[in-house]
Enzyme design. Structure first.
Site, PDB file in Angstrom:
ATOM      1  N   LYS A 110      -1.125  -1.145  -4.264  1.00 43.68           N
ATOM      2  CA  LYS A 110      -2.211  -0.159  -4.319  1.00 43.68           C
ATOM      3  C   LYS A 110      -1.510   1.179  -4.450  1.00 43.68           C
ATOM      4  CE  LYS A 110      -5.472   1.714  -0.919  1.00 43.68           C
ATOM      5  NZ  LYS A 110      -5.734   2.965  -1.587  1.00 43.68           N
ATOM      6  N   TYR A 157       0.863  -1.186   0.000  1.00 41.96           N
ATOM      7  CA  TYR A 157       0.000   0.000   0.000  1.00 41.96           C
ATOM      8  C   TYR A 157       0.901   1.237   0.000  1.00 41.96           C
ATOM      9  CZ  TYR A 157      -3.761   3.200   1.589  1.00 41.96           C
ATOM     10  OH  TYR A 157      -4.656   4.221   1.718  1.00 41.96           O
TER      11      TYR A 157
HETATM   12  O1  NGF Z   1      -8.486   9.131   1.311  1.00 43.47           O
HETATM   13  C1  NGF Z   1      -7.481   8.974   0.659  1.00 43.47           C
HETATM   14  C2  NGF Z   1      -6.254   9.700   1.039  1.00 43.47           C
HETATM   15  N1  NGF Z   1      -7.415   8.161  -0.393  1.00 43.47           N
HETATM   16  C3  NGF Z   1      -8.536   7.328  -0.796  1.00 43.47           C
HETATM   17  C4  NGF Z   1      -8.095   5.905  -0.918  1.00 43.47           C
HETATM   18  O2  NGF Z   1      -6.943   5.799  -1.694  1.00 43.47           O
HETATM   19  C5  NGF Z   1      -7.850   5.419   0.501  1.00 43.47           C
HETATM   20  C6  NGF Z   1      -9.191   7.807  -2.048  1.00 43.47           C
HETATM   21  O3  NGF Z   1     -10.287   6.990  -2.303  1.00 43.47           O
HETATM   22  C7  NGF Z   1      -8.002   4.004   0.666  1.00 43.47           C
HETATM   23  O4  NGF Z   1      -8.101   3.259  -0.259  1.00 43.47           O
HETATM   24  C8  NGF Z   1      -7.994   3.481   2.034  1.00 43.47           C
HETATM   25  O5  NGF Z   1      -9.030   3.520   2.707  1.00 43.47           O
HETATM   26  O6  NGF Z   1      -6.961   3.029   2.468  1.00 43.47           O
HETATM   27  C9  NGF Z   1      -9.643   9.264  -1.864  1.00 43.47           C
HETATM   28  O7  NGF Z   1     -10.441   9.380  -0.719  1.00 43.47           O
HETATM   29  C10 NGF Z   1     -10.436   9.760  -3.041  1.00 43.47           C
HETATM   30  O8  NGF Z   1      -9.715   9.553  -4.212  1.00 43.47           O
HETATM   31  C11 NGF Z   1     -10.776  11.257  -2.873  1.00 43.47           C
HETATM   32  O9  NGF Z   1      -9.592  12.021  -2.935  1.00 43.47           O
HETATM   33  O10 NGF Z   1      -5.606  10.245   0.003  1.00 43.47           O
END
Ligand code: NGF
Length: 294
Positions: free
Chosen positions: A164, A136
């Protein structure tokens, strides 16, 4: 691991006012993601679940609930990473015994670990856990950047099957895809889903898919078929939604929308030290919900 490809919810977890897990709400979100959003899997224990604010037992509780509610309906990936590698190993073993399809581990953060230390961390986890692992990488939150050659070294470790990739570095993404066609790459930024699919990612994991699943699936499928113009139109609307959500606060807005969508009476609280939503945020969240989701 062809079977792991697809669109995943970065599972959002609702908490009670005292910080405990709102189990009923969590089960409803999982049902919503599987039955209404029709996503291919759940990524449990990520940032969206406020995982890094939790103690080990609560992380296990969430893994339990997600497996119990999901059964074998969709794929399950457990994010177990932590700067405490012993905890990461224990959680990885725990989720594997529960039947999770793969584990994932965030790069160790807080201290400025050398790449050698980062690699050892992944070796320690994969040596001790009998499951495949997805690295990740999320430099915006961890400050840890991994370059092309370093990814190559991580991918050489037994059982590291992919990454990821939560970054806007499209040059690195293109290089990674070209150099490692056999490894899985999941896109991490929902607002960039289309260009990452054009770069042939195998799937995507995101927070907004919990609420905006149908549009996201359309983007994913159309882009895979090469219908970029059509996909872009949907990405444009999606990004109007995501911009509004980010402006109002990511978690408060998604929590509000999911509370409405699941018909939950109990408010979906954040886990401290995350602040609770203000009345103004809730009002705006209702507008966003009505405009883009309802
Ligand atoms: O919230 C973040 C921080 N990233 C998420 C996601 O990559 C987090 C993304 O969906 C994730 O997968 C996890 O829960 O570990 C964003 O919220 C989205 O693209 C809006 O910016 O960067």
């Amino acid at each position: 691991r062809e079977d792991l490809k697809g669109l995943y919810s970065a599972l959002l977890v609702p908490y009670n006012e005292d910080g405990s897990v709102n189990e009923e709400g969590l089960r409803k979100i999982i049902r919503h993601v599987i039955d209404k959003m029709e996503l291919d899997g759940l990524y449990v224990g990520g940032s969206t679940g406020e995982n890094f604010l939790l103690d080990k037992e609560t992380k296990k509780q969430i893994f339990d609930i997600a497996k119990d509610e999901t059964g074998d309906a969709v794929k399950l990936i457990a994010q177990v990473g932590s700067p405490n590698v012993y905890e990461a190993i224990e959680l990885g073993q725990y989720a594997t015994e529960l039947g999770y399809d793969a584990i994932s581990a965030v790069t160790p953060f807080y201290y400025k670990f050398s790449f050698k230390e980062v690699k050892q961390y992944y070796k320690d986890i994969t040596d001790a856990v009998d499951n495949d692992l997805i690295v990740y990488s999320i430099p915006v939150l961890t400050g840890v950047e991994i370059g092309l050659d370093d990814f190559g070294e991580l991918f050489e470790l037994d059982r590291v099957v992919g990454v990821k990739f939560t970054a806007a570095d499209f040059f690195l993404l293109e290089r990674l895809r070209k150099k490692f066609p056999e490894h899985l790459i999941f896109s991490g930024f929902d607002e960039m889903l289309l260009p990452t699919v054009v770069n042939k990612v195998d799937g995507a994991i995101g927070s907004t898919y919990n609420a905006n699943g149908p549009r996201s699936k359309q983007i994913f499928e159309l882009a895979k078929e090469g219908k970029v113009e059509e996909a872009l139109e949907i990405q444009n609307v999606t990004n109007d939604f995501i911009s509004a959500v980010l402006e109002n606060g990511l978690y408060p807005t998604l929590k509000y929308i999911l509370q409405q969508e699941t018909g939950s009476e109990e408010r979906f609280y954040a886990r401290k030290p995350m602040a609770q939503s203000t009345d103004a945020q809730l009002e705006r969240a209702q507008e966003i919900y009505e405009k883009y989701i309802k």
